[in-house]
Write a protein that holds these residues in place. Structure first.
Motif, short mmCIF file in Angstrom:
data_model
loop_
_atom_site.label_atom_id
_atom_site.label_comp_id
_atom_site.label_asym_id
_atom_site.label_seq_id
_atom_site.Cartn_x
_atom_site.Cartn_y
_atom_site.Cartn_z
N ASP A 255 0.80 -1.23 0.00
CA ASP A 255 0.00 0.00 0.00
C ASP A 255 0.83 1.28 0.00
O ASP A 255 0.28 2.37 -0.13
CB ASP A 255 -0.93 0.02 1.22
N GLN A 256 2.15 1.14 0.14
CA GLN A 256 2.98 2.35 0.24
C GLN A 256 4.21 2.30 -0.66
O GLN A 256 5.03 3.22 -0.63
CB GLN A 256 3.43 2.54 1.70
N ARG A 257 4.31 1.28 -1.50
CA ARG A 257 5.53 1.07 -2.28
C ARG A 257 5.82 2.22 -3.22
O ARG A 257 6.96 2.72 -3.30
CB ARG A 257 5.45 -0.27 -3.03
N VAL B 163 4.81 5.33 -3.09
CA VAL B 163 5.16 6.53 -2.32
C VAL B 163 6.59 6.42 -1.81
O VAL B 163 7.37 7.39 -1.89
CB VAL B 163 4.18 6.72 -1.14
N LEU B 164 6.95 5.26 -1.29
CA LEU B 164 8.31 5.06 -0.78
C LEU B 164 9.35 5.17 -1.89
O LEU B 164 10.43 5.74 -1.68
CB LEU B 164 8.42 3.71 -0.10
N THR C 35 12.55 0.84 6.26
CA THR C 35 12.42 1.03 4.81
C THR C 35 13.77 1.43 4.23
O THR C 35 14.69 1.83 4.98
CB THR C 35 11.39 2.12 4.46
#
Length: 259
Positions: free
Chosen positions: A16-18, A20-21, A217
């Protein structure tokens, strides 16, 4: 160029955040990622993600801690997977003597067979060696594996470090060195030649000091580089340049297609 040489960016926890990261990493100068597989079931997802993100490089293997989910027959598929997906390494493979791990004889069988696959493909390996350095050395000798690679999350002695380096390996340096209590790791890191190590996070695991309990991360890479520079009395620019050069030496095809 800052590279995270060991992150499990394919894990579901990042789904769900790949994106954005990835953007945040680019903004912070982290421009490359080496993502090693853990189980055969994860290979297809990793291959698809690596095709989607040109900044990624992938390795395929059977992680020793997850061998309860694996069968020896999967090793017969490993070579074809590495060739079809243009893997730059076989990994994450190795031996794990942590309590609760699979029987060590089973691990050795899987590890030795995967070393032979890597040897047949002339690929380096990404080693997982938790409380098992002597056994890992024995397997490397018995299989006559000499292609080198990365020793992930190295935390051994300087003598053990030199043994791996003599076999063509570089050592993965991660969040452990951000802890003031990690005196031995600091001494070893300070004594290493510049050509001997690379930077890694092991995301989502191995959180840095001050970030305990949080998901790790690849954004941690600049912080790790800063600590390495302080420990070694060098500049962050030197650490960035040297670790990138070290990675290219171990993985000479890394730069092909990398942004």
């Amino acid at each position: 160029m800052l590279i995270d040489s060991h992150c499990h960016f394919d894990f579901d926890i990042f789904d769900d955040q790949r994106d954005v990261l990835m953007t945040q990493c680019e903004n912070h100068g982290v421009l490359g990622f080496l993502v090693p597989a853990t189980t055969c079931l994860s290979w297809s997802k990793l291959q698809a993600l690596a095709a989607h993100y040109p900044q990624w490089r992938a390795a395929y293997g059977l992680h020793p801690y997850f061998l309860r989910e694996s069968q020896l027959a999967e090793i017969d598929l490993l070579g074809d997977q590495c060739e079809a997906a243009q893997a730059i390494a076989v990994g994450e493979i190795g031996l794990d003597c942590w309590p609760g791990s699979v029987d060590i004889n089973i691990q050795i069988d899987f590890f030795s067979r995967q070393l032979l696959v890597a040897k047949s493909l002339n690929l380096p390996v990404i080693l997982h060696a938790r409380k098992s350095y002597d056994l890992v050395f024995k397997c490397l000798r018995e299989t006559k594996f000499k292609r080198g690679g990365i020793v992930h999350a190295f935390n051994g002695s300087l003598e053990q470090a030199k043994r791996f380096i003599d076999l063509g390996f570089v050592l993965g340096v991660g969040g452990t060195i951000t802890y003031s209590r990690a005196k031995k790791a600091h001494r070893v890191l300070n004594a290493l030649e510049r050509s001997a190590f690379v930077l890694e996070t092991d995301s989502p695991d191995m959180p840095l000091n001050g970030f305990q309990g949080q998901i790790n991360t690849p954004l941690s890479i600049p912080i790790i580089a800063e600590h390495v520079a302080q420990i070694r009395g060098e500049t962050e620019r030197q650490i960035t340049a040297q670790t990138y050069a070290n990675l290219l030496r171990v993985f000479p095809k890394w730069h092909e297609g990398l942004l």
